[in-house]
Design an enzyme around this catalytic site. Structure first.
Site, short mmCIF file in Angstrom:
data_model
loop_
_atom_site.label_atom_id
_atom_site.label_comp_id
_atom_site.label_asym_id
_atom_site.label_seq_id
_atom_site.Cartn_x
_atom_site.Cartn_y
_atom_site.Cartn_z
N ASP A 148 -3.07 4.80 3.47
CA ASP A 148 -3.19 3.54 4.19
C ASP A 148 -3.97 2.51 3.39
O ASP A 148 -4.90 2.84 2.65
CB ASP A 148 -3.91 3.81 5.53
CG ASP A 148 -4.03 2.59 6.39
OD1 ASP A 148 -2.98 2.06 6.80
OD2 ASP A 148 -5.17 2.15 6.66
N GLU A 192 1.04 2.63 1.15
CA GLU A 192 1.24 1.40 1.92
C GLU A 192 0.56 0.30 1.11
O GLU A 192 -0.65 0.07 1.22
CB GLU A 192 0.61 1.50 3.31
CG GLU A 192 0.94 0.29 4.18
CD GLU A 192 -0.22 -0.19 5.03
OE1 GLU A 192 0.01 -1.05 5.88
OE2 GLU A 192 -1.34 0.29 4.85
#
Length: 831
Positions: free
Chosen positions: A500, A553
């Site tokens: 993330d 990401e």
């Protein structure tokens, strides 16, 4: 499978050395008196006390030694090696000058006494326990609230002298340190226990060397709490990295959260503190009582706890696993093909709200069957690591090594992963190494100073989320995170980590204004420490776990996110080493296009074609994730223009375009059946929309049937995934038909076998629409049409094979004439 049940200390037992059933329990001997009524509340240090009045002991008489006549005791050097088998210890031969008695020990220095009571002693084992001195062996015990402490050594039974403040001591005329136990009498119980301060360290020099170097790839095996047998005694070894602490003590249910009697020892310059506690087993709650550099105390959860209490409770839990895996077949073939050359269709799930109220084991009975039926190859689990606030969806982690206790224990989570594997489904999990919350019981200023976070406040504070960023330049912090990535793959058989917020790690000026950041040593904005960390993490995970994939990401144009770490790019950096990267540009552009009314789409045609300009710059995943269906963005179907029929038709056409576009697919739960409301973690997907009793259930079931067929055709068609990262796998037929809102292209596999994908994103039927085709196929037939009646469409189809004509078109020698349904995507293969 073991289940570590949470145990609560009985209010009437201030000692609380009682152990769980699986650890050797202390023998409790009935006593005549009740426990002290004034036991301190959790976390408080007991007031000092004067020696208690004791009953006559059944021991040898006490012989007083004049103060100062005995030299200071010499602590035996601690060595991390197996105990040597010794013959039975015998007392020295009694003579008229040396009767067989226990005497008051050499005085404990005032400094040692004060440091032990204040929690600032680095070497409690050097003064507590048993030590050779002139005249025999001195025994010292620190047991607040105890009425008496008696030494049990073979047949010898000798009561120690009460020195006040919870200290007990005595000198026995023995030649060497014996094996012994302690009989500790409290007001309402007498406990026979092992002395924690008679044991050698449980960590070896090699482990400490690796920790110091930041290279311990299995850090979780040495730090944290581990049920073990040490020197023939079962208990739990505790260890924690806290280099700035003046002292560390262990507090938990086993001592009523008063760590006075459990000071830990510092292992040299490593910053690691360690203590083996006999008789402590699974299910016990614990924290570390850390004395900060300013002398104040803080009670902290274990950074490497492998199990925690259910939030909002914050204690760590002693745990062990005996789980027996059944996914050998899955693991054996996991590395047969790299992820970017294999079918990879992902269903993103927030476990706590997919079916609210289900545990890991209950999810294991429903989720694998549902995902398998829909044909997804993988699930991606939103962060399962422990987090205090459910509204963060797991993205603000406090327990990096513990699956959230909201849904069960660690072995329960293993069971869920195992069942998914046995159903042929890979498991990815979101991993959050970019930041952590500021909770004062977790990582923030863990030992009184910045430790896991950067020492520079400008680099420590995350400007967007009110959290703290990790100090990626500190080798122990990098080790904590790299080992954590390895931990999930090796301990829980996770097949991939979706990392993330990578962009927030890579740039020093991320969300910062001028003057709020300092350039790197080269004058640039790149966070060189974060780059090195990500490269090390990826290299380590891929080396240790063949078949595992890491997914970034990353929302910028950083060069080489999925390039090998040893290959330098134009920027001068080696690649970050990820296997795949989320294509945020495709997601943003394509959703923007679809949100326009069809009459306006011709002015935005490039938003659907631009992705092919950079499609092979990285190995991409096309994500329609949770981020796109929350916070007022609406669900996927609600982004579409028009009435309900047109919204669903747009939704279906878009999914057909997405599944045929180069790149892997990811779809968030609820979007597979066109849920109208945006997602909320409070109630999860609107499953009632699929209830046959609901009038519009067929509309939603039709979209779900399409997703099932998309996945099944996708997996069976190598042209749709085999060359996802190779330009040879894609050819435009027509990419500039803006006036028609039509897109047509070919996908090919390694053998050249094609699939023709055509999207008509206008609301009109286009009859006899001519498209150029290769001359190696005499006819084409539909394999999927998103306008089919069973999906809720108008059933405008090409029901029979369409013959190719020797009519050059679109620069090709042949062509076909198709009927294009409105707001639909059609796939055709050679007949």
């Amino acid at each position: 499978m073991k289940k570590a049940a949470t145990k609560k200390a009985a209010a009437s037992s201030p000692a609380a050395e009682a152990t769980p059933a699986k650890a050797p329990a202390a023998r409790t001997v009935p006593a005549q008196k009740a426990a002290p009524a004034g036991a301190p509340p959790a976390g408080r240090t007991p007031a000092r006390r004067t020696p208690a009045q004791k009953a006559p002991a059944r021991t040898a008489p006490v012989h007083q030694v004049p103060a100062g006549t005995a030299p200071a005791d010499q602590a035996a050097p601690a060595r991390n090696e197996p105990p040597v088998e010794k013959p039975p210890v015998e007392p020295m031969e009694p003579t008229p000058a040396t009767p067989l008695t226990i005497t008051v020990s050499p005085a404990l220095s005032a400094a040692d006494r004060e440091r032990l009571l204040s929690g600032t002693h680095h070497e409690p084992h050097s003064v507590l326990g048993a030590h050779p001195v002139s005249g025999g062996i001195v025994f010292r015990v620190l047991r607040p609230y105890a009425r008496s402490v008696t030494l049990l050594c073979g047949e010898l039974r000798a009561e120690l002298h009460d020195d006040g403040d919870g200290f007990f001591s005595g000198l026995l005329p023995l030649r060497e340190v014996p094996s012994y136990r302690l009989l500790v009498a409290y007001e309402d119980a007498v406990l026979e226990i092992e002395d924690a301060y008679r044991f050698l360290p449980t960590l070896g020099e090699f482990d400490l060397h690796l920790i110091g170097e930041g290279r311990h790839e299995q850090l979780w095996t040495v730090l944290g709490a581990h049920v073990t047998t040490h020197q023939g005694v079962t208990g739990t070894r505790f260890s924690v990295w806290a280099p700035n602490a003046l002292g560390v003590r262990l507090a938990g249910t086993f001592n009523l959260w008063d760590g006075t009697a459990y000071p830990m020892r510092s292992l040299g310059s490593s910053g690691v503190w360690e203590l083996f506690v006999p008789g402590i087993g699974e299910g016990e709650l614990y924290k570390f009582d850390i004395t900060r550099p300013d002398g104040s105390h803080t009670l902290r959860a274990d950074p490497l706890a492998r199990r925690t209490e259910v939030p909002p409770a914050t204690s760590s839990v002693v745990t062990a696993s005996d789980y027996e895996w059944g996914d050998e077949e899955w693991l054996a073939r996991r590395a047969d093909a790299p992820a970017h050359q294999a079918p990879f269709s992902v269903y993103e799930v927030h476990l706590a709200s997919w079916r609210p109220g289900l545990t890991y084991r209950q999810l294991a009975e429903q989720l694998p069957a549902y995902v398998k039926d829909l044909g997804f190859t993988h699930v991606e689990l939103m962060p399962v690591a422990e987090h205090p606030f459910g509204g963060s969806w797991g993205y603000q982690v406090t327990g990096f090594y513990a699956p959230t206790a909201r849904l069960g224990g660690p072995d329960d989570f293993r069971y869920l992963v195992d069942r998914l594997h046995q159903a042929g489904i890979g498991v990815l999990m979101d991993w959050v190494p970019a930041h952590f919350p500021r909770d004062d019981w977790a990582l923030a200023e863990f030992d009184g100073r910045p430790l896991y976070e950067h020492t520079d406040p400008l680099r420590a504070a995350h400007p967007d989320w009110g959290t703290l960023e990790f100090d990626f330049g500190r080798r122990e912090v990098r080790n904590f995170l790299v080992a954590n990535a390895v931990y999930w793959c090796e301990e829980f058989h996770i097949d991939g980590l979706r990392v993330d917020a990578v962009a927030s790690m890579l740039y020093l000026d991320y969300s910062r204004e001028p003057g709020q950041w300092v350039p790197n040593e080269h004058g640039g904005r790149e966070n060189l420490d974060a780059v090195a960390f990500l490269q090390e993490m990826n290299a380590t995970v891929y080396r240790r776990n063949p078949g595992v994939v890491t997914v970034a990401e990353e929302s910028t144009a950083w060069d080489g996110v999925t390039r090998a770490t040893h290959h330098r790019g134009p920027s001068g950096f080696g690649g970050l080493g990820f296997g795949l990267k989320w294509n945020m540009g495709w997601m943003h552009d394509s959703l923007q296009y679809m949100s326009h009314e069809p009459v306006h789409r011709k002015y935005h045609h490039h938003e659907m074609t631009f992705s092919m300009v950079y499609a092979y710059s990285e190995n991409y995943v096309l994500p329609i994730s949770h981020d796109e269906v929350v916070h007022g963005k609406g669900s996927l179907v609600s982004k579409m223009p028009g009435d309900w029929w047109q919204q669903r038709a747009n939704h279906r056409a878009y999914l057909g375009f997405m599944w045929s576009h180069p790149g892997k697919q990811l779809l968030f739960m609820g979007q597979e059946f066109a849920q109208g409301a945006e997602w909320s973690e409070a109630h999860g997907p609107d499953w009632w929309l699929l209830d046959p009793a609901y009038g519009a259930a067929d509309d939603h079931r039709g979209v779900r049937d399409l997703v099932r067929d998309l996945n099944h055709v996708y997996v069976a068609t190598p042209a749709l995934w085999q060359l996802d990262t190779d330009p040879a796998g894609f050819e435009w037929i027509v990419g500039d038909a803006a006036e028609d809102n039509v897109f047509a292209f070919l996908r090919r596999d390694r053998e050249g076998a094609p699939l023709l994908a055509v999207s008509n994103l206008s609301p009109v039927v286009r009859q006899d629409y001519r498209l150029g085709v290769p001359d190696d196929a005499a006819a084409w037939h539909e394999v999927l049409n998103t306008d089919a009646a069973r999906y809720g469409g108008g059933d405008v189809r090409n029901p029979h094979p369409v013959k190719a004509e020797a009519h050059p078109w679109h620069g090709r020698p042949g062509s076909v004439r198709l009927t294009l349904p409105p707001l639909a995507t059609v796939w055709l293969r050679p007949a």
